[in-house]
Design a protein around this motif. Structure first.
Motif, PDB file in Angstrom:
ATOM      1  N   ALA B 146       0.827  -1.213   0.000  1.00 10.98           N
ATOM      2  CA  ALA B 146       0.000   0.000   0.000  1.00 10.98           C
ATOM      3  C   ALA B 146       0.859   1.259   0.000  1.00 10.98           C
ATOM      4  O   ALA B 146       0.432   2.306  -0.481  1.00 10.98           O
ATOM      5  CB  ALA B 146      -0.932  -0.015   1.221  1.00 10.98           C
ATOM      6  N   ALA B 147       2.072   1.164   0.536  1.00 12.39           N
ATOM      7  CA  ALA B 147       2.963   2.330   0.604  1.00 12.39           C
ATOM      8  C   ALA B 147       3.786   2.525  -0.664  1.00 12.39           C
ATOM      9  O   ALA B 147       4.512   3.502  -0.792  1.00 12.39           O
ATOM     10  CB  ALA B 147       3.903   2.190   1.805  1.00 12.39           C
ATOM     11  N   THR B 148       3.670   1.576  -1.598  1.00 15.72           N
ATOM     12  CA  THR B 148       4.533   1.569  -2.778  1.00 15.72           C
ATOM     13  C   THR B 148       3.737   1.854  -4.047  1.00 15.72           C
ATOM     14  O   THR B 148       2.697   1.236  -4.281  1.00 15.72           O
ATOM     15  CB  THR B 148       5.228   0.196  -2.914  1.00 15.72           C
ATOM     16  N   THR B 149       4.225   2.771  -4.847  1.00 13.82           N
ATOM     17  CA  THR B 149       3.642   3.037  -6.162  1.00 13.82           C
ATOM     18  C   THR B 149       4.573   2.489  -7.231  1.00 13.82           C
ATOM     19  O   THR B 149       5.790   2.676  -7.158  1.00 13.82           O
ATOM     20  CB  THR B 149       3.460   4.551  -6.372  1.00 13.82           C
ATOM     21  N   VAL B 150       4.011   1.796  -8.211  1.00 17.17           N
ATOM     22  CA  VAL B 150       4.769   1.340  -9.378  1.00 17.17           C
ATOM     23  C   VAL B 150       4.218   2.072 -10.590  1.00 17.17           C
ATOM     24  O   VAL B 150       3.004   2.206 -10.744  1.00 17.17           O
ATOM     25  CB  VAL B 150       4.648  -0.191  -9.569  1.00 17.17           C
ATOM     26  N   MET B 151       5.123   2.582 -11.428  1.00 17.40           N
ATOM     27  CA  MET B 151       4.696   3.315 -12.616  1.00 17.40           C
ATOM     28  C   MET B 151       5.425   2.785 -13.844  1.00 17.40           C
ATOM     29  O   MET B 151       6.502   2.210 -13.732  1.00 17.40           O
ATOM     30  CB  MET B 151       4.988   4.806 -12.444  1.00 17.40           C
ATOM     31  N   ARG B 152       4.827   3.012 -15.012  1.00 18.99           N
ATOM     32  CA  ARG B 152       5.481   2.566 -16.242  1.00 18.99           C
ATOM     33  C   ARG B 152       5.300   3.600 -17.347  1.00 18.99           C
ATOM     34  O   ARG B 152       4.324   4.358 -17.355  1.00 18.99           O
ATOM     35  CB  ARG B 152       4.936   1.210 -16.680  1.00 18.99           C
ATOM     36  N   ILE B 153       6.264   3.606 -18.247  1.00 26.00           N
ATOM     37  CA  ILE B 153       6.201   4.496 -19.412  1.00 26.00           C
ATOM     38  C   ILE B 153       6.452   3.636 -20.649  1.00 26.00           C
ATOM     39  O   ILE B 153       7.317   2.739 -20.627  1.00 26.00           O
ATOM     40  CB  ILE B 153       7.234   5.644 -19.291  1.00 26.00           C
ATOM     41  N   ALA B 154       5.691   3.883 -21.697  1.00 22.02           N
ATOM     42  CA  ALA B 154       5.846   3.112 -22.931  1.00 22.02           C
ATOM     43  C   ALA B 154       7.171   3.455 -23.604  1.00 22.02           C
ATOM     44  O   ALA B 154       7.563   4.616 -23.668  1.00 22.02           O
ATOM     45  CB  ALA B 154       4.689   3.409 -23.882  1.00 22.02           C
ATOM     46  N   LEU B 155       7.839   2.406 -24.093  1.00 26.22           N
ATOM     47  CA  LEU B 155       9.101   2.600 -24.836  1.00 26.22           C
ATOM     48  C   LEU B 155       8.754   2.860 -26.299  1.00 26.22           C
ATOM     49  O   LEU B 155       9.109   2.098 -27.198  1.00 26.22           O
ATOM     50  CB  LEU B 155       9.984   1.361 -24.691  1.00 26.22           C
ATOM     51  N   LEU B 156       8.055   3.967 -26.527  1.00 28.04           N
ATOM     52  CA  LEU B 156       7.461   4.230 -27.835  1.00 28.04           C
ATOM     53  C   LEU B 156       8.123   5.425 -28.502  1.00 28.04           C
ATOM     54  O   LEU B 156       8.668   5.316 -29.606  1.00 28.04           O
ATOM     55  CB  LEU B 156       5.965   4.487 -27.634  1.00 28.04           C
ATOM     56  N   GLU B 157       8.091   6.569 -27.806  1.00 26.37           N
ATOM     57  CA  GLU B 157       8.715   7.781 -28.357  1.00 26.37           C
ATOM     58  C   GLU B 157      10.135   7.826 -27.788  1.00 26.37           C
ATOM     59  O   GLU B 157      10.374   8.358 -26.710  1.00 26.37           O
ATOM     60  CB  GLU B 157       7.906   9.016 -27.956  1.00 26.37           C
ATOM     61  N   ALA B 158      11.056   7.229 -28.514  1.00 29.30           N
ATOM     62  CA  ALA B 158      12.386   7.003 -27.942  1.00 29.30           C
ATOM     63  C   ALA B 158      13.451   7.081 -29.018  1.00 29.30           C
ATOM     64  O   ALA B 158      13.172   6.894 -30.206  1.00 29.30           O
ATOM     65  CB  ALA B 158      12.444   5.630 -27.265  1.00 29.30           C
ATOM     66  N   ALA B 159      14.661   7.378 -28.584  1.00 28.24           N
ATOM     67  CA  ALA B 159      15.809   7.407 -29.491  1.00 28.24           C
ATOM     68  C   ALA B 159      17.021   6.856 -28.770  1.00 28.24           C
ATOM     69  O   ALA B 159      17.183   7.057 -27.564  1.00 28.24           O
ATOM     70  CB  ALA B 159      16.086   8.834 -29.958  1.00 28.24           C
ATOM     71  N   CYS B 160      17.866   6.155 -29.494  1.00 29.18           N
ATOM     72  CA  CYS B 160      19.137   5.693 -28.955  1.00 29.18           C
ATOM     73  C   CYS B 160      20.259   6.417 -29.678  1.00 29.18           C
ATOM     74  O   CYS B 160      20.111   6.862 -30.826  1.00 29.18           O
ATOM     75  CB  CYS B 160      19.312   4.187 -29.175  1.00 29.18           C
ATOM     76  N   LYS B 161      21.382   6.528 -28.994  1.00 23.05           N
ATOM     77  CA  LYS B 161      22.565   7.102 -29.619  1.00 23.05           C
ATOM     78  C   LYS B 161      23.746   6.284 -29.114  1.00 23.05           C
ATOM     79  O   LYS B 161      23.886   6.041 -27.914  1.00 23.05           O
ATOM     80  CB  LYS B 161      22.697   8.584 -29.250  1.00 23.05           C
ATOM     81  N   VAL B 162      24.567   5.828 -30.036  1.00 25.99           N
ATOM     82  CA  VAL B 162      25.646   4.909 -29.699  1.00 25.99           C
ATOM     83  C   VAL B 162      26.909   5.313 -30.456  1.00 25.99           C
ATOM     84  O   VAL B 162      26.847   5.607 -31.646  1.00 25.99           O
ATOM     85  CB  VAL B 162      25.267   3.455 -30.101  1.00 25.99           C
ATOM     86  N   ARG B 163      28.037   5.335 -29.763  1.00 24.60           N
ATOM     87  CA  ARG B 163      29.325   5.465 -30.446  1.00 24.60           C
ATOM     88  C   ARG B 163      30.173   4.275 -30.054  1.00 24.60           C
ATOM     89  O   ARG B 163      30.267   3.928 -28.879  1.00 24.60           O
ATOM     90  CB  ARG B 163      30.060   6.758 -30.085  1.00 24.60           C
ATOM     91  N   THR B 164      30.787   3.636 -31.032  1.00 26.79           N
ATOM     92  CA  THR B 164      31.691   2.519 -30.770  1.00 26.79           C
ATOM     93  C   THR B 164      32.952   2.719 -31.604  1.00 26.79           C
ATOM     94  O   THR B 164      32.980   3.547 -32.511  1.00 26.79           O
ATOM     95  CB  THR B 164      31.075   1.162 -31.161  1.00 26.79           C
ATOM     96  N   GLY B 165      33.972   1.954 -31.299  1.00 24.57           N
ATOM     97  CA  GLY B 165      35.126   1.879 -32.179  1.00 24.57           C
ATOM     98  C   GLY B 165      36.202   2.917 -31.946  1.00 24.57           C
ATOM     99  O   GLY B 165      36.163   3.681 -30.984  1.00 24.57           O
ATOM    100  N   PRO B 166      37.205   2.896 -32.834  1.00 31.38           N
ATOM    101  CA  PRO B 166      38.414   3.701 -32.655  1.00 31.38           C
ATOM    102  C   PRO B 166      38.171   5.186 -32.914  1.00 31.38           C
ATOM    103  O   PRO B 166      37.086   5.578 -33.332  1.00 31.38           O
ATOM    104  CB  PRO B 166      39.364   3.117 -33.711  1.00 31.38           C
ATOM    105  N   PRO B 167      39.202   6.007 -32.656  1.00 35.79           N
ATOM    106  CA  PRO B 167      39.066   7.443 -32.940  1.00 35.79           C
ATOM    107  C   PRO B 167      38.880   7.684 -34.432  1.00 35.79           C
ATOM    108  O   PRO B 167      39.275   6.870 -35.264  1.00 35.79           O
ATOM    109  CB  PRO B 167      40.392   8.031 -32.444  1.00 35.79           C
ATOM    110  N   ASP B 168      38.280   8.816 -34.736  1.00 33.27           N
ATOM    111  CA  ASP B 168      38.006   9.201 -36.120  1.00 33.27           C
ATOM    112  C   ASP B 168      38.857  10.441 -36.410  1.00 33.27           C
ATOM    113  O   ASP B 168      38.373  11.563 -36.362  1.00 33.27           O
ATOM    114  CB  ASP B 168      36.502   9.493 -36.237  1.00 33.27           C
TER     115      ASP B 168
END
Lengths: 212, 212
Positions: B146-168
């Protein structure tokens, strides 16, 4: 750092974990490569990660002049947060599970670092990441410096929150036959990966990276 | 996840590192113990770290009913960001230094998880952290739930950004006699630390923690 909290830095949830100690704040910032910054614009509230470093009582960031975030940050107060997750805390009851962590929140307004200080400030950043490297690489040229904005925010209106140690079980749960303790997490350094075209011997900050 | 970006998820800076691949988004969320959430109230814009987990196409958080953040998040859109720093990228020029990272930003409105689903959702979280542990511990009682609230958000409007690898590096900098490559960073697991009063043998998720 203000040792008395403001309206924005008064920790309310689990206030026993709060701290307004500048030495702790500096240690949390210095252990971070990245902070998260919350700010708003016409499209809503944003939370953007960016590289950061500390010099004295300021936290610094840098980016392209054209960055939306950097433009907005001169116009409004924001919140800068750094979090280090140090472990999962496994208690004898579901409710008392927790995490060990060190976090810092800084409120205030960023200011642009003036042109005459920008180059030294970026050299400080390099020195922080890789001591001695600034003298080995090609330094920035006028065009590159002109394209780069450096900003800083005072580490003044800030709060830290830290949890350490074992689970905090209720006395009546101590008989439960479940393993209890901490599963540690930490940021670790891996073996350096030289660029395919690199024929230069590794300097000390590379050789010692994984073990320092 | 929307594979076409919205106004808020259209990556503008170094757009070649952007991705709208749901599998990548799920992997970035699943590797995280904590997210940062940006939201606003009468005192300004806030950036607060909190534990998170994924189930299906939703990101979940939980907290005390009295939490200011949880209350605000039902009333406004927010931005949830997860960032993993994977290494420092050392280039031959100061300007081309970078970091390798994986980050995800999710925009939208949290919704409260209904009472009849809350217990299973929290059990899912425990199963994610420590498979099999839910059956070993004292489960939540009515007062705790009763003291705990659980919430969720849809993974719908989302973006990822990733950098990998050696220097450029720029072609004209390739002759510079500076070490170039990547200094790796990663989240590492340490040897479990049993509670001083724990006499229970370590289960598999504890024994295998540091090596899995």
């Amino acid at each position: 750092m203000n040792t008395a909290p403001s309206t924005r830095t008064q920790v309310k949830r689990i206030a026993r974990n709060a701290s307004y100690d500048p030495a702790l704040l500096h240690a949390i910032v210095d252990a971070a490569y990245v902070c998260h910054i919350a700010f708003a614009d016409a499209h809503g509230t944003h939370c953007i990660p960016t590289a950061c470093w500390r010099s004295g009582d300021y936290l610094y960031i840098h980016g392209s002049n054209g960055s939306r975030m950097l433009q907005r940050l001169t116009e409004q107060d924001c919140c800068v947060t750094i979090t280090h997750v140090d472990g999962l805390v496994l208690a004898r009851s579901a409710f008392n599970h927790s995490m060990n962590y060190r976090s810092a929140m800084v409120y205030g307004r960023f200011e642009v670092v003036a042109e005459d200080a920008k180059r030294q400030t970026l050299a400080d950043f390099m020195e922080h990441l890789a001591p001695g490297r600034q003298a080995e690489i090609r330094p920035g040229n006028d065009k590159e410096f002109a394209a780069t904005t450096v900003m800083r925010i005072a580490l003044l209106e800030a709060a830290c929150k830290v949890r350490t140690g074992p689970p905090d079980d209720d006395e009546e749960d101590m008989h439960i036959a479940a393993w209890a303790g901490v599963l540690p997490l930490a940021q670790a350094r891996g073996t350096p990966v030289p660029d395919a075209h690199c024929a230069v011997a590794a300097p000390a900050y590379v050789k010692d990276w994984a073990t320092s």
